[in-house]
Design a protein around this motif. Structure first.
Motif, short mmCIF file in Angstrom:
data_model
loop_
_atom_site.label_atom_id
_atom_site.label_comp_id
_atom_site.label_asym_id
_atom_site.label_seq_id
_atom_site.Cartn_x
_atom_site.Cartn_y
_atom_site.Cartn_z
N ARG A 1 0.80 -1.23 0.00
CA ARG A 1 0.00 0.00 0.00
C ARG A 1 0.83 1.27 0.00
O ARG A 1 0.32 2.34 -0.35
N ASP B 1 0.66 3.68 -2.97
CA ASP B 1 -0.39 4.69 -3.11
C ASP B 1 -0.05 5.97 -2.34
O ASP B 1 -0.54 7.04 -2.69
N ARG B 2 0.78 5.87 -1.31
CA ARG B 2 1.24 7.08 -0.62
C ARG B 2 2.22 7.84 -1.51
O ARG B 2 2.34 9.05 -1.40
N GLN C 1 2.11 7.80 -5.02
CA GLN C 1 1.22 8.44 -6.00
C GLN C 1 -0.14 7.75 -5.90
O GLN C 1 -0.22 6.53 -6.10
N THR C 2 -1.15 8.51 -5.60
CA THR C 2 -2.50 7.97 -5.42
C THR C 2 -2.96 7.23 -6.68
O THR C 2 -2.83 7.73 -7.79
N GLY C 3 -3.46 6.01 -6.47
CA GLY C 3 -3.98 5.19 -7.55
C GLY C 3 -2.94 4.30 -8.23
O GLY C 3 -3.29 3.48 -9.07
N LEU C 4 -1.68 4.45 -7.84
CA LEU C 4 -0.61 3.69 -8.49
C LEU C 4 -0.69 2.20 -8.19
O LEU C 4 -0.40 1.38 -9.06
N LEU C 5 -1.12 1.83 -6.99
CA LEU C 5 -1.22 0.41 -6.64
C LEU C 5 -2.15 -0.32 -7.61
O LEU C 5 -1.81 -1.38 -8.13
N LYS C 6 -3.29 0.26 -7.86
CA LYS C 6 -4.24 -0.37 -8.78
C LYS C 6 -3.65 -0.45 -10.20
O LYS C 6 -3.86 -1.44 -10.91
#
Length: 187
Positions: free
Chosen positions: A128, A131-132, A134-139
């Motif tokens: 996780r 996502d900290r 860059q938001t949405g990067l994990l997905k």
């Protein structure tokens, strides 16, 4: 430091390291890989697991994550979705160009420059923290294929079988393992 983009075969595009357990690593001119340990002066170097979370629960497990490699083509793919990434941003030690890292079988040998040999141990499983960064990067780095199975795109891990210096623009030669080939799993 990043290589020029006019290289012919598989190459090292960039090298990075950090002595601290930071999410990203700093780009440097070269890194020294040490047999059985990993990247000299890197927080993940060692014979036993160095990943902070895993070390809490399994401190004596062998370190199958001595070297982290990512293909630069991933950054270009993610840029199409608005993400801006540079070599080292996702914590990799070696950024490559011209190799389909994710589809290499377990046990593949990567011969880098004149001396270094890295044996591929498995896939990196992103957490996780991405996502900290860059938001949405994990997905974006964990999409699903047509069968609904997760595809992990954040590179591969390996162990150092033969040490030496890795420089930007070093050639990479791929040596597939003999016998039956096993798909990479998370390590």
């Amino acid at each position: 430091m990043t290589a020029s983009s006019n290289s012919q075969g598989p190459k090292v595009l960039s090298v990075s390291q950090s002595s601290k357990h930071n999410f990203s690593k700093d780009q440097v001119e070269s890194v020294l890989l040490v047999e059985g340990l990993g990247v000299d002066r890197d927080a993940h170097s060692g014979t036993t697991v160095q990943h902070v979370f895993r070390k809490r629960f399994h401190p004596t497990e062998p370190n199958l994550r001595q070297v982290h490699l990512i293909h630069a083509e991933l950054f270009e793919e993610l840029a199409q979705d608005g993400f801006e990434l540079r070599p080292g941003d996702l914590g990799e030690n070696i950024t490559t160009r011209g190799i389909d890292l994710l589809n290499l079988p377990e046990g593949t040998l990567l011969r880098i420059g004149p001396d270094v040999v890295v044996q591929v141990t498995g896939l990196r499983n992103p957490c996780r923290q991405i996502d900290r960064f860059q938001t949405g990067l994990l997905k974006a780095v964990l999409p699903r294929d047509s069968a609904g199975k997760i595809v992990r795109k954040t590179g591969i891990m390996g162990i150092v079988l033969a040490g030496g210096r890795v420089n930007v623009d070093d050639e990479i030669r791929v040596e597939l393992p003999a016998g039956p080939q096993r798909r990479l799993k998370c390590v």
